[in-house]
Design a protein around this motif. Structure first.
Motif, PDB file in Angstrom:
ATOM      1  N   ALA A 168       0.834  -1.199   0.000  1.00  0.00           N
ATOM      2  CA  ALA A 168       0.000   0.000   0.000  1.00  0.00           C
ATOM      3  C   ALA A 168       0.869   1.250   0.000  1.00  0.00           C
ATOM      4  O   ALA A 168       2.019   1.222   0.446  1.00  0.00           O
ATOM      5  CB  ALA A 168      -0.907   0.015   1.227  1.00  0.00           C
ATOM      6  N   MET A 206       0.578   3.822   1.765  1.00  0.00           N
ATOM      7  CA  MET A 206       0.812   4.443   3.074  1.00  0.00           C
ATOM      8  C   MET A 206       2.041   3.895   3.792  1.00  0.00           C
ATOM      9  O   MET A 206       2.534   4.482   4.730  1.00  0.00           O
ATOM     10  CB  MET A 206      -0.410   4.295   3.977  1.00  0.00           C
ATOM     11  CG  MET A 206      -0.896   2.896   4.255  1.00  0.00           C
ATOM     12  SD  MET A 206       0.005   2.023   5.547  1.00  0.00           S
ATOM     13  CE  MET A 206      -0.451   3.030   6.952  1.00  0.00           C
ATOM     14  N   ARG A 211       0.602  -7.603  -3.941  1.00  0.00           N
ATOM     15  CA  ARG A 211      -0.189  -8.289  -2.912  1.00  0.00           C
ATOM     16  C   ARG A 211      -0.263  -9.770  -3.200  1.00  0.00           C
ATOM     17  O   ARG A 211      -0.728 -10.183  -4.254  1.00  0.00           O
ATOM     18  CB  ARG A 211      -1.600  -7.712  -2.840  1.00  0.00           C
ATOM     19  CG  ARG A 211      -1.617  -6.340  -2.210  1.00  0.00           C
ATOM     20  CD  ARG A 211      -3.011  -5.853  -1.889  1.00  0.00           C
ATOM     21  NE  ARG A 211      -2.907  -4.490  -1.363  1.00  0.00           N
ATOM     22  CZ  ARG A 211      -3.926  -3.687  -1.121  1.00  0.00           C
ATOM     23  NH1 ARG A 211      -5.157  -4.108  -1.365  1.00  0.00           N
ATOM     24  NH2 ARG A 211      -3.733  -2.474  -0.628  1.00  0.00           N
ATOM     25  N   MET A 241      -0.793   2.188  -7.100  1.00  0.00           N
ATOM     26  CA  MET A 241      -1.794   2.836  -6.287  1.00  0.00           C
ATOM     27  C   MET A 241      -1.563   4.340  -6.244  1.00  0.00           C
ATOM     28  O   MET A 241      -0.485   4.803  -5.876  1.00  0.00           O
ATOM     29  CB  MET A 241      -1.723   2.264  -4.877  1.00  0.00           C
ATOM     30  CG  MET A 241      -2.968   2.533  -4.079  1.00  0.00           C
ATOM     31  SD  MET A 241      -2.746   1.946  -2.408  1.00  0.00           S
ATOM     32  CE  MET A 241      -3.513   0.379  -2.528  1.00  0.00           C
ATOM     33  N   TRP A 280      -9.676   0.160   7.725  1.00  0.00           N
ATOM     34  CA  TRP A 280      -8.377  -0.231   7.162  1.00  0.00           C
ATOM     35  C   TRP A 280      -7.361  -0.552   8.244  1.00  0.00           C
ATOM     36  O   TRP A 280      -7.279   0.138   9.251  1.00  0.00           O
ATOM     37  CB  TRP A 280      -7.796   0.882   6.294  1.00  0.00           C
ATOM     38  CG  TRP A 280      -6.317   0.689   6.022  1.00  0.00           C
ATOM     39  CD1 TRP A 280      -5.282   1.261   6.696  1.00  0.00           C
ATOM     40  CD2 TRP A 280      -5.731  -0.141   5.026  1.00  0.00           C
ATOM     41  NE1 TRP A 280      -4.089   0.841   6.177  1.00  0.00           N
ATOM     42  CE2 TRP A 280      -4.323  -0.028   5.149  1.00  0.00           C
ATOM     43  CE3 TRP A 280      -6.248  -0.984   4.035  1.00  0.00           C
ATOM     44  CZ2 TRP A 280      -3.435  -0.709   4.320  1.00  0.00           C
ATOM     45  CZ3 TRP A 280      -5.356  -1.659   3.211  1.00  0.00           C
ATOM     46  CH2 TRP A 280      -3.972  -1.523   3.351  1.00  0.00           C
ATOM     47  N   ASN A 310     -10.182   4.205  -2.045  1.00  0.00           N
ATOM     48  CA  ASN A 310     -10.362   3.956  -0.617  1.00  0.00           C
ATOM     49  C   ASN A 310      -9.754   5.112   0.172  1.00  0.00           C
ATOM     50  O   ASN A 310      -8.556   5.359   0.080  1.00  0.00           O
ATOM     51  CB  ASN A 310      -9.652   2.631  -0.281  1.00  0.00           C
ATOM     52  CG  ASN A 310      -9.852   2.210   1.154  1.00  0.00           C
ATOM     53  OD1 ASN A 310     -10.725   2.747   1.854  1.00  0.00           O
ATOM     54  ND2 ASN A 310      -9.053   1.260   1.612  1.00  0.00           N
ATOM     55  N   VAL A 326      -8.877   6.430   3.759  1.00  0.00           N
ATOM     56  CA  VAL A 326      -8.758   5.962   5.146  1.00  0.00           C
ATOM     57  C   VAL A 326      -8.536   7.154   6.060  1.00  0.00           C
ATOM     58  O   VAL A 326      -7.691   8.007   5.777  1.00  0.00           O
ATOM     59  CB  VAL A 326      -7.556   4.992   5.297  1.00  0.00           C
ATOM     60  CG1 VAL A 326      -7.500   4.430   6.709  1.00  0.00           C
ATOM     61  CG2 VAL A 326      -7.613   3.878   4.269  1.00  0.00           C
ATOM     62  N   ASP A 337      -5.126   8.743   4.523  1.00  0.00           N
ATOM     63  CA  ASP A 337      -4.366   7.837   3.653  1.00  0.00           C
ATOM     64  C   ASP A 337      -5.321   7.349   2.592  1.00  0.00           C
ATOM     65  O   ASP A 337      -6.265   6.636   2.890  1.00  0.00           O
ATOM     66  CB  ASP A 337      -3.841   6.663   4.496  1.00  0.00           C
ATOM     67  CG  ASP A 337      -3.734   5.358   3.701  1.00  0.00           C
ATOM     68  OD1 ASP A 337      -3.487   5.416   2.490  1.00  0.00           O
ATOM     69  OD2 ASP A 337      -3.881   4.287   4.320  1.00  0.00           O
ATOM     70  N   THR A 338      -5.107   7.756   1.363  1.00  0.00           N
ATOM     71  CA  THR A 338      -6.027   7.273   0.333  1.00  0.00           C
ATOM     72  C   THR A 338      -5.293   6.420  -0.681  1.00  0.00           C
ATOM     73  O   THR A 338      -4.094   6.590  -0.903  1.00  0.00           O
ATOM     74  CB  THR A 338      -6.742   8.415  -0.428  1.00  0.00           C
ATOM     75  OG1 THR A 338      -5.942   8.818  -1.532  1.00  0.00           O
ATOM     76  CG2 THR A 338      -7.055   9.593   0.479  1.00  0.00           C
ATOM     77  N   GLY A 339      -6.025   5.509  -1.285  1.00  0.00           N
ATOM     78  CA  GLY A 339      -5.409   4.645  -2.288  1.00  0.00           C
ATOM     79  C   GLY A 339      -6.408   4.307  -3.376  1.00  0.00           C
ATOM     80  O   GLY A 339      -7.539   3.913  -3.104  1.00  0.00           O
TER      81      GLY A 339
HETATM   82  N1  SER Z   1      -4.154   2.029   2.706  1.00  0.00           N
HETATM   83  C1  SER Z   1      -5.364   1.991   1.928  1.00  0.00           C
HETATM   84  C2  SER Z   1      -5.319   0.926   0.864  1.00  0.00           C
HETATM   85  O1  SER Z   1      -4.276   0.403   0.577  1.00  0.00           O
HETATM   86  C3  SER Z   1      -5.593   3.333   1.288  1.00  0.00           C
HETATM   87  O2  SER Z   1      -4.424   3.802   0.702  1.00  0.00           O
HETATM   88  O3  SER Z   1      -6.336   0.622   0.315  1.00  0.00           O
END
Ligand code: SER
Length: 590
Positions: A39, A41, A71, A89, A159, A183, A185, A206-208
């Motif tokens: 991620a 973050m 992942r 991301m 999250w 997403n 967070v 924290d956005t993704g």
């Molecule tokens: N940490 C969250 C995710 O990976 C938002 O960045 O979805």
């Protein structure tokens, strides 16, 4: 709109709104509690929890990045319409700068105004006994004209954390064409290893957003595989397998190859080497699966050279360095292919025996099964990944006891880790590194050179910056050393150059590296540096490089500094308050 245009639009959008643009970190994270970067973050964990100062490091409380992610959790799903192992991301982050209102407004503006897309609906956290419902986000969405706000619990709208512990909090998610795209967070908590939550002093954002899914929406494509991030690979694979009818099964194989080849390429370019442990094992699984599916599709022998070229082209604008790794990547794939071919031949014979055994003496005639221990033996001796054994067994109507395989695997990983620590002598590298990534004799040689270089670097820093410099941490992989040390400010370019030059001078002098055993007190009296928090045994080993450096250490080290090769500082950055971090490399000696 091409995916490169989406990347640019995203970064420009947030840059205009006061965000510092931060490059993607490596797929091999600094955070040792996780195997790979999953991620955006992750590289900002210290900033979320107040261990590092974002203004100092980035010049802003707000940042944006496009992070390479890998992942393993979805690896078995790859082949359907939306799952991937490797993806990018897009993310914006705030460390005490802004919170829900701005984060939601930015997201909506970007999706609706910048990209001209329609939000289907959004979701927010419904609340539970520990964390209240996120009525604020619901209110903000409605004030922006988004009225379809759905509510879900921990499973969907909460999250984190990555690894054992870390920042976490409720999320709000944006759906386009029925697919979750973004997403957001709201990191209000710190999740402890026992899963309890502690309120963070300073909440963060924290956005993704997955680039592939966004590209599918922006390009009006039914799945990610029709976007410009995949179509050229798919097309090339079709050209490479002209005789094949692409049925459902083959389409799945093509998707798996298209995903896994990217994963393999990016893992190798970040320094991962195929092995039977940790990140190396992830790479090995991905490579072996690739090789297998390439066979099923009857691709010609040089298929990966063709596909590498496609991948390098797709990612050339965003990752221009990929092309530089061409040889390394192609060689790694070729080597693995050769190893795997041999293993397959021998292992298949062994597999046949195990299958016979499962049939001959079944515990339950209705449920034929290969035991976890047998599947693990196939893995250990012939490098058969679990899914290979599983698939081969399934063809014969036999199952594999996966759970007990995983137990065996874990046991093996622990034994292998303990073995490496022993090799590095009780304390020394293993204590500081926590996790060593030297799986083969060649890797051991490389980390040994980097280890001696670490001693020279430590002493050079003390001479150039002052004797307040003290080791705070060290981590060595075959690719680089990473050294954390106490020092109050950023090093200037001139200081870096002087340190680098001094280390190289000591390497040129080809100083002998000697080890002496003595009492700990004597070592300290002689001025040897000692810095581990662990308690020392009474008698310790002291390594010295000429008259230049002297440290209490478990080894191993090269015998003369000349063996290290040319030393280069790749990066100097903040590690946490008052602690700097240097990443450095030594040139490859062939
Ligand atoms: N940490 C969250 C995710 O990976 C938002 O960045 O979805």
């Amino acid at each position: 709109m091409t995916s490169q245009q989406i990347r640019q639009k995203f970064l420009e959008f947030f840059e205009k709104r006061g965000h510092a643009i931060v490059p993607s970190s490596s797929l091999l994270p600094d955070d040792k509690s996780v195997l790979l970067t999953t991620a955006g973050m992750q590289q900002f964990k210290p900033h979320f929890i107040g261990q590092a100062d974002p203004v100092h490091d980035f010049g802003s409380r707000n940042t944006a990045s496009i992070q390479k992610c890998f992942r393993t959790s979805d690896i078995d799903e790859v082949g359907d319409e939306s799952h991937l192992t490797f993806f990018e991301m897009l993310g914006n982050f705030s460390f005490g700068g802004y919170f829900k209102k701005e984060a939601i407004e930015y997201a909506r503006e970007f999706i609706v105004k910048e990209l001209g897309l329609k939000i289907d609906y959004v979701s927010v956290f419904e609340g539970d006994s520990e964390v209240p419902a996120d009525i604020e986000s619901e209110r903000i969405w409605k004030s922006l004209g988004v009225h379809d706000v759905r509510k879900f619990g921990r499973e969907d709208n909460f999250w984190g954390p990555t690894g054992n512990e870390g920042p976490c909090g409720p999320t709000t998610e944006i759906y386009i064409n029925g697919v979750e795209v973004w997403n957001l967070v709201f990191n209000e908590y710190y999740c402890l290893p026992d899963k309890s939550l502690k309120k963070l002093e300073r909440p963060g954002v924290d956005t993704g957003m997955g680039l592939e899914r966004l590209a599918a929406a922006a390009q009006g494509m039914p799945t990610i595989f029709e976007t410009d991030l995949f179509a050229p690979i798919k097309d090339a694979l079709k050209v490479l397998s002209p005789g094949k009818d692409l049925g459902e099964r083959e389409i799945r194989h093509v998707r798996i190859i298209a995903d896994h080849i990217k994963g393999a390429i990016f893992l190798i370019s970040d320094g991962v080497v195929p092995s039977n442990v940790e990140a190396g094992y992830v790479l090995r699984r991905v490579l072996r699966k690739l090789i297998r599916y390439a066979k099923l599709l009857e691709l010609p022998g040089d298929w990966f050279t063709v596909i590498f070229t496609e991948v390098a082209e797709i990612y050339g604008a965003a990752y221009p360095k990929l092309e530089n790794y061409r040889n390394e990547i192609l060689t790694a794939i070729k080597n693995e292919e050769e190893k795997f071919a041999k293993a397959l031949e021998k292992g298949t014979k062994e597999f046949e025996k195990l299958a016979e055994k499962a049939k001959a003496a079944p515990r339950d005639p209705e449920h034929l099964e290969i035991s976890g221990a047998d599947a693990f033996a196939l893995f250990e001796t012939y490098g058969f990944p679990l899914e290979l054994t599983g698939e081969m067994a399934a063809e014969k109507g036999i199952a594999v006891d996966e759970e007990s395989f995983r137990r065996e695997f874990k046991k093996h990983q622990e034994i292998s880790r303990a073995g490496t620590e022993k090799k590095f002598g009780g304390h020394g590298l293993s204590v500081e590194a926590g996790e060593l990534r030297a799986a083969t004799p060649e890797e051991l040689l490389k980390v040994t050179r980097l280890h001696t270089a670490t001693h020279l670097l430590h002493q050079a820093l003390r001479e150039i910056l002052g004797s307040h410099v003290k080791q705070m941490g060290s981590d060595i992989t075959p690719e680089r050393l990473r050294f954390d040390f106490a020092h109050p400010q950023k090093m200037t370019d001139e200081e870096k150059k002087r340190v680098e030059d001094l280390v190289n001078e000591k390497i040129k002098e080809d100083l002998p590296v000697l080890m002496e055993e003595m009492n700990f007190e004597e070592a300290i009296k002689q001025g040897a540096l000692a810095f581990f928090k662990e308690k020392y045994p009474e008698r310790v080993k002291v390594y010295s490089a000429g008259n230049f450096s002297k440290e209490v250490c478990g080894g191993p080290h090269v015998s003369r500094t000349g063996e290290i090769g040319k030393f280069r500082i790749a990066k100097e950055e903040s590690s946490s308050a008052g602690v700097r971090r240097i990443k450095a490399m030594v040139e490859t000696i062939v």
